[in-house]
Design a protein around this motif. Structure first.
Motif, mmCIF file in Angstrom:
data_model
loop_
_atom_site.group_PDB
_atom_site.id
_atom_site.type_symbol
_atom_site.label_atom_id
_atom_site.label_comp_id
_atom_site.label_asym_id
_atom_site.label_seq_id
_atom_site.Cartn_x
_atom_site.Cartn_y
_atom_site.Cartn_z
ATOM 1 N N CYS A 303 47.950 54.551 29.214
ATOM 2 C CA CYS A 303 48.460 53.247 28.780
ATOM 3 C C CYS A 303 47.358 52.195 28.872
ATOM 4 C CB CYS A 303 49.633 52.800 29.647
ATOM 5 S SG CYS A 303 51.094 53.854 29.557
ATOM 6 N N THR A 304 47.341 51.315 27.889
ATOM 7 C CA THR A 304 46.439 50.158 27.904
ATOM 8 C C THR A 304 47.284 48.895 28.019
ATOM 9 O OG1 THR A 304 44.767 51.269 26.553
ATOM 10 C CG2 THR A 304 44.686 48.871 26.653
ATOM 11 N N VAL A 305 46.997 48.095 29.024
ATOM 12 C CA VAL A 305 47.753 46.861 29.254
ATOM 13 C C VAL A 305 46.828 45.682 28.977
ATOM 14 C CG1 VAL A 305 49.101 45.518 30.903
ATOM 15 C CG2 VAL A 305 49.097 48.029 31.046
ATOM 16 N N THR A 306 47.314 44.722 28.184
ATOM 17 C CA THR A 306 46.533 43.532 27.848
ATOM 18 C C THR A 306 47.354 42.291 28.154
ATOM 19 O OG1 THR A 306 45.362 44.696 26.083
ATOM 20 C CG2 THR A 306 45.296 42.294 26.037
ATOM 21 N N ALA A 307 46.741 41.343 28.849
ATOM 22 C CA ALA A 307 47.424 40.096 29.187
ATOM 23 C C ALA A 307 46.580 38.914 28.750
ATOM 24 C CB ALA A 307 47.685 40.026 30.683
ATOM 25 N N ASN A 308 47.214 37.943 28.122
ATOM 26 C CA ASN A 308 46.566 36.673 27.793
ATOM 27 C C ASN A 308 46.952 35.657 28.865
ATOM 28 O OD1 ASN A 308 45.459 37.569 25.259
ATOM 29 N ND2 ASN A 308 47.528 37.421 24.407
ATOM 30 N N VAL A 309 45.949 35.096 29.526
ATOM 31 C CA VAL A 309 46.224 34.215 30.652
ATOM 32 C C VAL A 309 45.438 32.914 30.513
ATOM 33 C CG1 VAL A 309 46.723 36.092 32.247
ATOM 34 C CG2 VAL A 309 44.381 35.258 32.029
ATOM 35 N N SER A 310 45.996 31.858 31.102
ATOM 36 C CA SER A 310 45.285 30.584 31.230
ATOM 37 C C SER A 310 45.271 30.225 32.708
ATOM 38 C CB SER A 310 45.984 29.495 30.415
ATOM 39 O OG SER A 310 47.313 29.306 30.862
ATOM 40 N N ASN A 311 44.300 29.411 33.089
ATOM 41 C CA ASN A 311 44.202 29.065 34.511
ATOM 42 C C ASN A 311 43.963 27.581 34.692
ATOM 43 O OD1 ASN A 311 41.133 28.460 35.188
ATOM 44 N ND2 ASN A 311 41.134 30.203 33.759
ATOM 45 N N VAL A 325 35.121 31.930 36.289
ATOM 46 C CA VAL A 325 35.784 32.521 37.449
ATOM 47 C C VAL A 325 36.043 33.990 37.144
ATOM 48 C CG1 VAL A 325 38.084 31.874 36.595
ATOM 49 C CG2 VAL A 325 37.757 32.372 39.026
ATOM 50 N N ASN A 326 35.831 34.838 38.133
ATOM 51 C CA ASN A 326 36.157 36.254 37.975
ATOM 52 C C ASN A 326 37.625 36.459 38.304
ATOM 53 O OD1 ASN A 326 33.604 37.102 37.203
ATOM 54 N ND2 ASN A 326 32.935 37.437 39.308
ATOM 55 N N ALA A 327 38.388 36.881 37.288
ATOM 56 C CA ALA A 327 39.821 37.095 37.450
ATOM 57 C C ALA A 327 40.115 38.588 37.504
ATOM 58 C CB ALA A 327 40.577 36.465 36.290
ATOM 59 N N THR A 328 40.889 38.996 38.477
ATOM 60 C CA THR A 328 41.260 40.410 38.633
ATOM 61 C C THR A 328 42.730 40.588 38.269
ATOM 62 O OG1 THR A 328 39.631 40.757 40.379
ATOM 63 C CG2 THR A 328 41.429 42.342 40.222
ATOM 64 N N MET A 329 42.994 41.439 37.291
ATOM 65 C CA MET A 329 44.354 41.730 36.862
ATOM 66 C C MET A 329 44.784 43.082 37.418
ATOM 67 S SD MET A 329 45.915 42.307 33.016
ATOM 68 C CE MET A 329 45.222 43.958 32.834
ATOM 69 N N THR A 330 45.992 43.117 37.954
ATOM 70 C CA THR A 330 46.603 44.363 38.402
ATOM 71 C C THR A 330 47.890 44.570 37.617
ATOM 72 O OG1 THR A 330 45.700 44.079 40.632
ATOM 73 C CG2 THR A 330 47.522 45.645 40.378
ATOM 74 N N ALA A 331 48.043 45.741 36.997
ATOM 75 C CA ALA A 331 49.226 46.037 36.179
ATOM 76 C C ALA A 331 49.915 47.289 36.694
ATOM 77 C CB ALA A 331 48.829 46.227 34.722
ATOM 78 N N ALA A 340 54.732 54.755 36.589
ATOM 79 C CA ALA A 340 53.624 55.472 35.953
ATOM 80 C C ALA A 340 52.274 55.042 36.519
ATOM 81 C CB ALA A 340 53.661 55.246 34.447
ATOM 82 N N GLY A 341 52.273 54.500 37.735
ATOM 83 C CA GLY A 341 51.012 54.123 38.364
ATOM 84 C C GLY A 341 50.547 52.732 37.940
ATOM 85 N N SER A 342 49.305 52.428 38.260
ATOM 86 C CA SER A 342 48.783 51.095 37.989
ATOM 87 C C SER A 342 47.336 51.159 37.537
ATOM 88 C CB SER A 342 48.896 50.219 39.241
ATOM 89 O OG SER A 342 48.089 50.759 40.286
ATOM 90 N N CYS A 343 46.848 50.048 37.031
ATOM 91 C CA CYS A 343 45.439 49.916 36.679
ATOM 92 C C CYS A 343 44.979 48.521 37.044
ATOM 93 C CB CYS A 343 45.204 50.205 35.197
ATOM 94 S SG CYS A 343 46.042 49.083 34.047
ATOM 95 N N GLN A 344 43.668 48.369 37.158
ATOM 96 C CA GLN A 344 43.103 47.086 37.570
ATOM 97 C C GLN A 344 41.775 46.863 36.857
ATOM 98 O OE1 GLN A 344 41.449 46.200 41.751
ATOM 99 N NE2 GLN A 344 43.527 45.335 41.850
ATOM 100 N N ASN A 345 41.513 45.611 36.533
ATOM 101 C CA ASN A 345 40.240 45.278 35.891
ATOM 102 C C ASN A 345 39.904 43.822 36.175
ATOM 103 O OD1 ASN A 345 37.932 45.722 34.351
ATOM 104 N ND2 ASN A 345 38.903 45.024 32.467
ATOM 105 N N THR A 346 38.603 43.521 36.176
ATOM 106 C CA THR A 346 38.124 42.154 36.428
ATOM 107 C C THR A 346 37.347 41.657 35.217
ATOM 108 O OG1 THR A 346 37.969 42.537 38.822
ATOM 109 C CG2 THR A 346 36.695 40.712 37.927
ATOM 110 N N ALA A 347 37.616 40.422 34.837
ATOM 111 C CA ALA A 347 36.928 39.811 33.701
ATOM 112 C C ALA A 347 36.526 38.398 34.067
ATOM 113 C CB ALA A 347 37.834 39.800 32.467
ATOM 114 N N SER A 348 35.462 37.911 33.448
ATOM 115 C CA SER A 348 34.994 36.546 33.672
ATOM 116 C C SER A 348 35.674 35.623 32.673
ATOM 117 C CB SER A 348 33.471 36.477 33.515
ATOM 118 O OG SER A 348 32.999 35.175 33.765
ATOM 119 N N LEU A 349 36.353 34.581 33.195
ATOM 120 C CA LEU A 349 37.085 33.640 32.351
ATOM 121 C C LEU A 349 36.607 32.224 32.637
ATOM 122 C CD1 LEU A 349 40.727 35.003 32.797
ATOM 123 C CD2 LEU A 349 39.130 35.505 30.940
ATOM 124 N N PRO A 350 36.730 31.328 31.656
ATOM 125 C CA PRO A 350 36.344 29.931 31.902
ATOM 126 C C PRO A 350 37.352 29.254 32.819
ATOM 127 C CG PRO A 350 37.302 30.166 29.718
ATOM 128 C CD PRO A 350 37.158 31.557 30.259
#
Length: 430
Positions: A303-311, A325-331, A340-350
Motif C-alpha cells: 500500500c502507498t499512503v499519501t497525505a497533503n498537510v499544512s503546518n 521543517v522535517n515532518a515525519t508521517m506515520t500511517a 495491515a501494519g504501518s509505514c513511516q516517512n520523513t519529508a522536508s516541508l516549508p
C-alpha cells in the motif's frame, strides 16, 4: 710600600705579618626627600583606593555572610535545585551547569516528567496520560509516547524559569539582596538541620549557613499577582480545588546545593546520554493539519499512503517561523477491517506552508491478497446463486495518519554532544 690581597698571590690563610688595610667607609648620603614624599603619596593612594572601594560598594549590616554565599554559588560548576511549588503539587529535582544545561525530573502529584535543557531548548518526556493532546487524540499521543518533546515552553515555563546557571542565579539573588533592609544578626533559623541566617527581600527569602564558610541553602520566590498558571493535565485538579495563594505569595521554596567538579562530571554524563537519544524528539510547537483525507492505494505488492498537510509554527520559546521543517508521517493501514501494519516517512516541508508526504507499506500486500481472495470467492458464490449475474465486490483500505515535526537533526545532536564534551573537560571531567 704596596700590598696585594692576599700577599704573594692567592694564599689562604694569609702569611704571618700581613696586616690588611682598612676599607674606607662610603661617603655619607643625605636622605632623599622624594622617597619620603613617594611613600606618603603611596599611602595616600592606598587610602584613597580604600575609600573609593567603600564608596562604590557600601555594605549594609549583616550582608557579609550572604555576599560570601552568593559569591561561592556564582563560581560553582553546577548547582542542584530541589523545589516544592504550588502548595506541594509540583516538585522538581534538577541539576544545572554553569553553562545552563539542565537535567532532572518534575513531578505533578507524584507523576514524574523527565526534563532536559540543551542547546537553548527545553525537552521533556512525560508518562501516559500527561502527553500533549492525549485527551483529544489518542493516536497523536501514541506518536509522542517514550519520546523527548519540545515546543511546550508555555506549559512548564513558570516552573522552569527558576532553574538558572549558578552565576545567573547568584546575580539575580544578589540584586534582590542589595535592595533589602538591614538583616538582623541575632537569628535562630534552621534549614535542613543546619543553623541558618535569613534575609527577606522583595523577590523572596534567602537562607545561608550561619557558620563559615557561608553557603546558600534555600531561596523562595514571590510571585506578584498570586497563583501562577498551572498546566491543564489529566492528573491535575481543577482551579476550584487548588490551594489559594495570596497576592504576592510564594510560588515555593528551592533548596540549593553547589556541586563539586566530580558531581558535575556525573551531571554531564547524564546530559550526554540523553542528548544522544534526541534523534526521535518531536517539536509540538509546529502543528500539522490534514488537507482532506489521506489517499491509500493498495495491491498485492503493498500500500502507498499519501497525505497533503499544512503546518503552522509559533515563535514562542525561541522557535523559528520560516525555513524548512522535517515532518515525519506515520500511517497505520487497515484492509477490509484487518490491520495491515504501518509505514513511516520523513519529508522536508516549508514552515507555515503545505506539502505532501507519502510512505509505502510493503507488508500490507499479503493482507490485501488474502482479503481480495475472500471477497472474490463471496462474489462468485453470489453470482452462481443468482444464475450467473455479475456481482461486484469492494475492498476498503483505510489509513490513520499522524504527522509530527522533527525537533532536532542528527548533525545538531552530534554538535551538542561534542560541545558538552568540551564543557565537561573544563570542569575536570574525562
Amino acid at each position: 710600600m704596596e700590598q696585594t690581597f692576599p700577599p704573594q698571590g692567592a694564599q689562604w690563610p694569609p702569611p704571618q705579618g700581613w696586616v690588611p688595610q682598612p676599607v674606607p667607609a662610603p661617603p655619607a648620603r643625605k636622605p632623599r626627600r622624594w622617597l619620603l614624599f613617594g611613600g606618603i603619596a603611596g599611602l595616600v593612594v592606598v587610602l584613597l583606593a580604600g575609600l573609593t572601594t567603600w564608596l562604590l560598594w557600601p555594605s549594609k549590616a549583616g550582608r557579609e555572610p550572604f555576599e560570601q554565599a552568593l559569591a561561592g554559588l556564582a563560581s560553582a560548576p553546577a548547582v542542584r535545585n530541589s523545589t516544592s511549588s504550588v502548595g506541594g503539587m509540583i516538585k522538581t529535582d534538577v541539576k544545572t551547569t554553569a553553562f545552563g544545561e539542565t537535567s532532572g525530573t518534575m513531578s505533578f502529584q507524584g507523576r514524574k516528567i523527565e526534563i532536559l535543557v540543551v542547546g537553548g531548548k527545553v525537552y521533556f518526556k512525560a508518562p501516559d496520560g500527561m502527553l500533549p493532546g492525549s485527551q483529544v487524540d489518542s493516536s497523536a499521543a501514541d506518536d509522542l509516547k517514550d519520546r523527548w518533546i519540545t515546543g511546550e515552553d508555555a506549559l512548564f515555563g513558570p516552573v522552569l524559569q527558576q532553574f538558572e546557571a549558578p552565576e545567573k542565579l547568584a546575580t539575580r539573588l544578589r540584586e534582590a539582596l542589595e535592595r533589602a533592609d538591614e538583616i538582623p544578626g541575632d537569628q535562630n533559623e534552621t534549614v535542613r538541620d543546619i543553623p541558618a541566617l535569613k534575609a527577606s527581600t522583595s523577590a523572596g527569602d534567602l537562607y545561608v549557613s550561619k557558620e563559615a564558610p557561608h553557603r546558600l541553602l534555600r531561596f523562595s520566590v514571590k510571585v506578584p499577582g498570586g497563583m501562577p498558571s498551572v498546566p491543564r493535565l489529566p492528573t491535575m485538579p481543577g482551579p476550584e480545588s487548588r490551594p489559594q495563594m495570596p497576592t504576592g505569595g510564594s510560588l515555593g521554596e528551592s533548596d540549593v546545593d553547589a556541586l563539586s567538579p566530580q558531581e558535575t562530571d556525573a551531571v554531564y554524563e547524564d546530559l550526554v546520554s540523553n542528548t544522544k537519544k534526541l534523534s526521535g524528539a518531536v517539536d509540538t510547537g509546529v502543528r500539522f493539519d490534514m488537507d482532506g483525507a489521506a489517499t491509500v492505494a493498495c495491491s498485492a505488492s503493498g500500500c502507498t499512503v499519501t497525505a497533503n498537510v499544512s503546518n503552522s509554527a509559533s515563535a514562542n520559546g525561541g522557535g523559528k517561523v520560516t525555513g524548512q521543517v522535517n515532518a515525519t508521517m506515520t500511517a497505520n493501514v487497515t484492509i477490509g477491517g484487518r490491520s495491515a501494519g504501518s509505514c513511516q516517512n520523513t519529508a522536508s516541508l516549508p514552515l507555515n506552508g503545505s506539502g505532501s508526504i507519502s510512505c509505502v507499506n510493503g507488508g500490507a500486500g499479503s493482507v490485501f491478497s488474502s482479503v481480495e481472495a475472500e471477497k472474490k470467492a463471496d462474489a462468485e458464490a453470489q453470482s452462481r446463486a443468482a444464475g450467473g449475474v455479475p456481482v461486484q465486490y469492494r475492498i476498503e483500505s483505510i489509513a490513520s495518519v499522524s504527522v509530527v515535526a522533527e525537533a532536532i537533526g542528527q548533525v545538531e545532536i552530534t554538535r551538542l554532544v561534542d560541545e558538552l564534551g568540551r564543557r565537561r573537560a573544563e570542569v575536570g571531567g574525562r
